[in-house]
Design a protein around this motif. Structure first.
Motif, PDB file in Angstrom:
ATOM      1  N   LEU A  49       4.263 -16.139  19.753  1.00  0.00           N
ATOM      2  CA  LEU A  49       4.121 -14.622  19.118  1.00  0.00           C
ATOM      3  C   LEU A  49       4.494 -13.568  19.852  1.00  0.00           C
ATOM      4  CD1 LEU A  49       1.893 -13.147  18.031  1.00  0.00           C
ATOM      5  CD2 LEU A  49       0.288 -13.187  19.582  1.00  0.00           C
ATOM      6  N   ALA A  50       4.813 -13.536  20.964  1.00  0.00           N
ATOM      7  CA  ALA A  50       5.344 -13.177  21.741  1.00  0.00           C
ATOM      8  C   ALA A  50       7.275 -12.790  20.704  1.00  0.00           C
ATOM      9  CB  ALA A  50       6.363 -13.315  23.128  1.00  0.00           C
ATOM     10  N   GLY A  51       7.793 -13.966  20.381  1.00  0.00           N
ATOM     11  CA  GLY A  51       9.289 -14.291  19.607  1.00  0.00           C
ATOM     12  C   GLY A  51       8.550 -13.062  18.255  1.00  0.00           C
ATOM     13  N   MET A  52       7.666 -13.319  17.727  1.00  0.00           N
ATOM     14  CA  MET A  52       7.534 -12.333  16.286  1.00  0.00           C
ATOM     15  C   MET A  52       7.373 -11.243  16.457  1.00  0.00           C
ATOM     16  SD  MET A  52       7.151 -14.571  13.677  1.00  0.00           S
ATOM     17  CE  MET A  52       6.398 -13.291  12.952  1.00  0.00           C
ATOM     18  N   LEU A  53       6.399 -10.955  17.362  1.00  0.00           N
ATOM     19  CA  LEU A  53       6.480  -9.439  17.681  1.00  0.00           C
ATOM     20  C   LEU A  53       7.729  -9.210  18.137  1.00  0.00           C
ATOM     21  CD1 LEU A  53       3.229  -9.501  20.198  1.00  0.00           C
ATOM     22  CD2 LEU A  53       3.884  -8.755  18.327  1.00  0.00           C
ATOM     23  N   ALA A  54       8.595  -9.475  18.425  1.00  0.00           N
ATOM     24  CA  ALA A  54      10.194  -9.109  19.485  1.00  0.00           C
ATOM     25  C   ALA A  54      10.624  -9.137  17.503  1.00  0.00           C
ATOM     26  CB  ALA A  54      10.878  -9.982  20.228  1.00  0.00           C
ATOM     27  N   CYS A  55      10.746  -9.695  16.613  1.00  0.00           N
ATOM     28  CA  CYS A  55      10.814  -9.991  15.507  1.00  0.00           C
ATOM     29  C   CYS A  55      10.178  -9.088  14.643  1.00  0.00           C
ATOM     30  CB  CYS A  55      10.703 -11.606  15.071  1.00  0.00           C
ATOM     31  SG  CYS A  55      11.133 -10.934  13.197  1.00  0.00           S
ATOM     32  N   GLY A  56       9.521  -8.519  14.623  1.00  0.00           N
ATOM     33  CA  GLY A  56       9.125  -7.661  14.331  1.00  0.00           C
ATOM     34  C   GLY A  56       9.609  -6.232  14.613  1.00  0.00           C
ATOM     35  N   LEU A  57       9.451  -6.061  15.558  1.00  0.00           N
ATOM     36  CA  LEU A  57      10.060  -4.762  15.729  1.00  0.00           C
ATOM     37  C   LEU A  57      11.818  -4.704  15.297  1.00  0.00           C
ATOM     38  CD1 LEU A  57       8.600  -4.707  20.220  1.00  0.00           C
ATOM     39  CD2 LEU A  57       8.520  -3.320  18.642  1.00  0.00           C
ATOM     40  N   ALA A  58      12.429  -5.336  15.910  1.00  0.00           N
ATOM     41  CA  ALA A  58      13.614  -5.429  15.120  1.00  0.00           C
ATOM     42  C   ALA A  58      14.219  -5.980  14.314  1.00  0.00           C
ATOM     43  CB  ALA A  58      14.032  -7.583  15.362  1.00  0.00           C
ATOM     44  N   VAL A  59      13.127  -5.869  13.321  1.00  0.00           N
ATOM     45  CA  VAL A  59      13.488  -5.622  11.155  1.00  0.00           C
ATOM     46  C   VAL A  59      12.210  -4.050  11.402  1.00  0.00           C
ATOM     47  CG1 VAL A  59      13.508  -7.597  11.078  1.00  0.00           C
ATOM     48  CG2 VAL A  59      11.313  -6.406  11.381  1.00  0.00           C
ATOM     49  N   GLY A  60      11.732  -2.966  12.717  1.00  0.00           N
ATOM     50  CA  GLY A  60      11.186  -2.174  12.121  1.00  0.00           C
ATOM     51  C   GLY A  60       9.671  -1.733  12.365  1.00  0.00           C
TER      52      GLY A  60
ATOM     53  N   PRO B 245       0.688  -1.365   0.390  1.00  0.00           N
ATOM     54  CA  PRO B 245      -0.037  -0.123  -0.371  1.00  0.00           C
ATOM     55  C   PRO B 245       0.840   1.467   0.088  1.00  0.00           C
ATOM     56  CG  PRO B 245      -0.689  -1.283   1.918  1.00  0.00           C
ATOM     57  CD  PRO B 245       0.643  -2.472   0.973  1.00  0.00           C
ATOM     58  N   ALA B 246       0.314   2.233  -0.808  1.00  0.00           N
ATOM     59  CA  ALA B 246       0.885   3.687  -0.842  1.00  0.00           C
ATOM     60  C   ALA B 246       2.284   4.289   0.110  1.00  0.00           C
ATOM     61  CB  ALA B 246       0.202   5.185  -1.099  1.00  0.00           C
ATOM     62  N   GLY B 247       3.410   3.710   0.413  1.00  0.00           N
ATOM     63  CA  GLY B 247       4.459   4.394   0.895  1.00  0.00           C
ATOM     64  C   GLY B 247       4.950   3.843   1.488  1.00  0.00           C
ATOM     65  N   ALA B 248       4.344   2.593   2.309  1.00  0.00           N
ATOM     66  CA  ALA B 248       4.648   2.360   3.540  1.00  0.00           C
ATOM     67  C   ALA B 248       5.769   1.420   2.808  1.00  0.00           C
ATOM     68  CB  ALA B 248       3.137   0.571   3.889  1.00  0.00           C
ATOM     69  N   ASP B 249       6.402   0.669   4.465  1.00  0.00           N
ATOM     70  CA  ASP B 249       7.643  -0.300   4.006  1.00  0.00           C
ATOM     71  C   ASP B 249       6.785  -2.073   4.314  1.00  0.00           C
ATOM     72  OD1 ASP B 249      10.023  -1.920   5.413  1.00  0.00           O
ATOM     73  OD2 ASP B 249       8.999  -1.575   7.041  1.00  0.00           O
ATOM     74  N   TYR B 250       7.441  -2.855   3.455  1.00  0.00           N
ATOM     75  CA  TYR B 250       7.246  -3.877   3.624  1.00  0.00           C
ATOM     76  C   TYR B 250       6.684  -4.825   4.527  1.00  0.00           C
ATOM     77  CZ  TYR B 250       5.747  -8.418   1.609  1.00  0.00           C
ATOM     78  OH  TYR B 250       5.643  -9.692   1.725  1.00  0.00           O
ATOM     79  N   PHE B 251       7.445  -4.534   5.634  1.00  0.00           N
ATOM     80  CA  PHE B 251       7.672  -4.940   7.247  1.00  0.00           C
ATOM     81  C   PHE B 251       6.876  -4.599   7.466  1.00  0.00           C
ATOM     82  CE2 PHE B 251      12.082  -6.796   6.462  1.00  0.00           C
ATOM     83  CZ  PHE B 251      11.895  -7.636   6.717  1.00  0.00           C
ATOM     84  N   ALA B 252       6.195  -3.768   7.520  1.00  0.00           N
ATOM     85  CA  ALA B 252       4.820  -3.166   8.098  1.00  0.00           C
ATOM     86  C   ALA B 252       4.298  -3.605   8.048  1.00  0.00           C
ATOM     87  CB  ALA B 252       4.582  -1.143   8.139  1.00  0.00           C
ATOM     88  N   PHE B 253       3.469  -3.617   6.866  1.00  0.00           N
ATOM     89  CA  PHE B 253       2.224  -4.590   5.661  1.00  0.00           C
ATOM     90  C   PHE B 253       2.777  -5.997   6.212  1.00  0.00           C
ATOM     91  CE2 PHE B 253       2.002  -7.395   2.092  1.00  0.00           C
ATOM     92  CZ  PHE B 253       0.280  -7.131   2.335  1.00  0.00           C
ATOM     93  N   LEU B 254       3.819  -6.643   6.344  1.00  0.00           N
ATOM     94  CA  LEU B 254       4.210  -8.214   6.429  1.00  0.00           C
ATOM     95  C   LEU B 254       3.550  -9.084   7.831  1.00  0.00           C
ATOM     96  CD1 LEU B 254       5.004 -11.159   5.012  1.00  0.00           C
ATOM     97  CD2 LEU B 254       7.515  -9.889   5.248  1.00  0.00           C
TER      98      LEU B 254
END
Ligand SMILES: Nc1ncnc2c1ncn2[C@@H]1O[C@H](COP(=O)(O)OP(=O)(O)O)[C@@H](O)[C@H]1O
Ligand SMILES: [Mg+2]
Lengths: 272, 314
Positions: A131-142, A64-73
């Motif tokens: 899920l906690a591990g995944m959230l941490a991963c998400g935070l790590a990639v921005g 979606p317009a202008g978004a970072d892929y990770f923010a979306f993924l």
């Protein structure tokens, strides 16, 4: 050897049943302590898939317009992680059934419900961990959630989906009774994931496929999570896309209603 | 129903779709005795054990274990029984101790008593291995499974083919354990395909085939059914087998069985064993037939079994 009271009041029976359920759940916690690497790999598996998707395909996918892929993924991957739980619940249930552990439990003077309650509690705890591990991963990639309350709401909806899939997993595990057959279901997890809004916009799919993807319960949960996390989503003007948050509650409740009944009946009829 | 029985079954039936696994079984097992349920693969032994341990509903008939009906009072039955199934039903990812503690807690012993009971049983079955069960040998798993079946100090213990696939030493260990339990007053129902095992352990044997009881009695009674002792003569010279058979037939007044491959002639001798033996040997030596081996023996359970089940078994 022990004199167990033969007449138990309903409250005492409920208490004993809950204690039995916790004892069965605790068995999984002991598994984790015995084999910590299994837990670590359980957390690392979705993390690695996320990184692969993000870094390998990130440039190729329209976001979606202008978004970072990770923010979306990331919300899509959180949803996928809940979906992967279906297979692990099935494996656990089918393994116990095929090895005779379920029969051993059934031959003990415990509450019969404890087998299911224990599985549900243990798998939900496991999913919280993953899920906690995944959230941490998400935070790590921005990836960033907009608000804490939104993030908690989104996590709640994700776990609600997991809770629903748990009963589907218990039912299917009891029906197949064969850990090997579970592989078939596990290979279906990715197609189910791809046939949703987790990775790409349903609007880019051929008409009917797009409709299937939009009505995929996973899509409602992922869209609702994106909304609550404050992350970019696909939007979409169909009814189902506009009602993601309520549908992320309704779908899991429907799945639970169906599969909880099926799982409990199947368990009660193991002696048929 | 017999008030004094630890296990009672009347007309127990079970069908799976079109397959009849149990076709009306009656059992009366007195407390403190060991009953052997002997039968070939597919005879219905496991089905019977599963019904008696409340895991499976019968499609007909009824059964009581420790005084409680298995269908209407499963919980009371479960408080009195122990089950050691055909395959070790233990959690592979737990240690032996953790398994026993788990089953002890679920038997509602309480955490502390469950711990103590686990330690006691591990010592009793001689397991001090610390690792997960997945690293256990077959014999160790069996012992752990047995210990799991003993958690509640059951008054009735069910063992479904407990020694199938075990090495001779582990089998001897298990036999000793069963004898100790029986000596301590536990009622044991043990299924087996091995006649020797039933002969060794059981006070009474129920022979099942194709879901039916085909015979029941003490090991001695079952052997007696084939009609007393048998005279067996192994002839040195195969050419003279027919002649030897005729002589043995005359001496025993019975139709002898002849086995060409082993050059063996055998016939029932009733209760006149020694007199017939002497007469047969004299007649053989007068005819100049050399006997390589001569025995007078009771039939083995194998022979009884073959006789009872129509010969399609082992
Ligand atoms: N779950 C089942 N579904 C269908 N048939 C079964 C099932 N369990 C057992 N049977 C059949 O019932 C018969 C008796 O089986 P079983 O009790 O396991 O015999 P045993 O333990 O003496 O080998 C066999 O013919 C077997 O194939
Ligand atoms: Mg069997």
């Amino acid at each position: 050897m022990t004199a167990v009271p033969v007449t138990e009041g309903p409250l005492r029976r409920l208490g004993l049943a809950l204690a039995d359920g916790w004892t069965v759940a605790r068995r999984d916690l002991i598994h984790w302590a015995n084999q910590p690497m299994t837990v670590v790999f359980g957390v690392l598996f979705p993390v690695m898939i996320t990184l692969a998707f993000g870094y390998l395909f990130g440039g190729a996918v329209d976001v979606p317009a202008g978004a970072d892929y990770f923010a979306f993924l990331m919300p899509g991957m959180y949803g996928m992680t809940m979906l992967f739980g279906l297979g692990s619940t099935m494996v656990a249930v089918a393994t116990d059934a095929s090895r005779g552990v379920t029969d051993r439990f059934r031959s003990l003077p415990m509450a019969p419900s404890a087998v299911l309650v224990g599985r549900a509690v243990a798998d939900l705890l496991h999913s919280v961990l993953v899920l906690a591990g995944m959230l941490a991963c998400g935070l790590a990639v921005g990836w960033r959630p907009a608000t804490l309350s939104g993030a908690l709401g989104a996590a709640g909806l994700l776990l609600l989906l997991r809770f629903a899939l748990l009963w589907a997993g218990i039912y299917l595990g009891l029906v197949t009774r064969d850990p090997g057959a579970v592989t078939a279901v596990q290979t279906l997890e990715f197609p189910i994931g791809f046939l949703s809004n987790a990775f790409v916009a349903p609007s880019t799919m051929p008409g009917w496929l797009g409709a299937v993807a939009e009505w995929n319960p996973l899509s409602s949960t992922v869209a609702a999570a994106r909304e609550l996390f404050g992350n970019p989503g696909w939007g979409g003007d169909s009814w189902i896309a506009r009602n993601a948050v309520p549908m992320a509650v309704v779908w899991p409740l429907v799945i639970t209603a169906v599969f909880f009944v099926l799982a409990v009946r199947r368990h009660q009829r193991l002696d048929r | 129903m017999h008030r004094l029985s630890a296990i009672v079954a009347r007309g127990l039936r079970r069908t799976y779709g079109g397959t009849t696994a149990l076709d009306g079984i009656d059992l009366d097992v007195r407390p403190g005795t060991v009953r052997g349920l002997l039968g070939p693969n597919g005879a219905g032994k496991t089905t019977a054990v599963r019904i008696l341990t409340t895991l499976l509903r019968p499609t007909g008939g009824r059964a009581e274990v420790a005084g409680f009906d298995v269908v209407t009072h499963p919980r009371q039955v479960r408080r009195s029984i122990g089950l050691v199934g055909q395959h070790a039903a233990v959690d592979e990812q737990l240690t032996g101790r953790q398994n026993l503690e788990l089953f002890g807690r679920l038997s509602r012993l309480g955490a502390k008593a469950a711990r103590a009971r686990a330690a006691e049983l591990l010592e009793r079955v001689g397991l001090d291995h610390a690792g997960p069960v997945s690293a256990y040998s077959g014999g160790m798993r069996r012992r752990l499974d047995l210990a799991a079946g003993l958690i509640l100090a059951p008054s009735v213990l069910f063992l479904d083919e407990p020694t199938t696939g075990l090495d001779p030493r582990s089998r001897a260990d298990l036999w000793r354990a069963v004898r100790e339990l029986a000596a301590g007053g536990t009622t044991v129902l043990l299924t087996t395909q091995y006649l020797e095992e039933a002969d060794q352990l059981a006070d009474r044997i129920t022979v099942v085939d194709a879901g039916r009881v085909v015979a029941e009695g003490t090991p001695g009674e079952l052997k007696a059914r084939l009609g007393g002792e048998r005279l067996v003569v192994v002839v040195r010279d195969a050419e003279r087998l027919a002649q030897a058979a005729a002589i043995v037939g005359r001496a025993t007044s019975a139709a002898p069985e002849v086995d060409q491959d082993t050059r063996r002639v055998s016939a029932g001798v009733g209760t006149e064993g020694v007199r017939v033996l002497t007469a047969a040997l004299t007649a053989l030596s007068e005819a100049g037939i050399e006997a390589e081996d001569v025995t007078l023996r009771r039939p083995t359970l194998d022979e009884v079994f073959l006789d009872l089940t129509g010969g399609d078994a082992r």
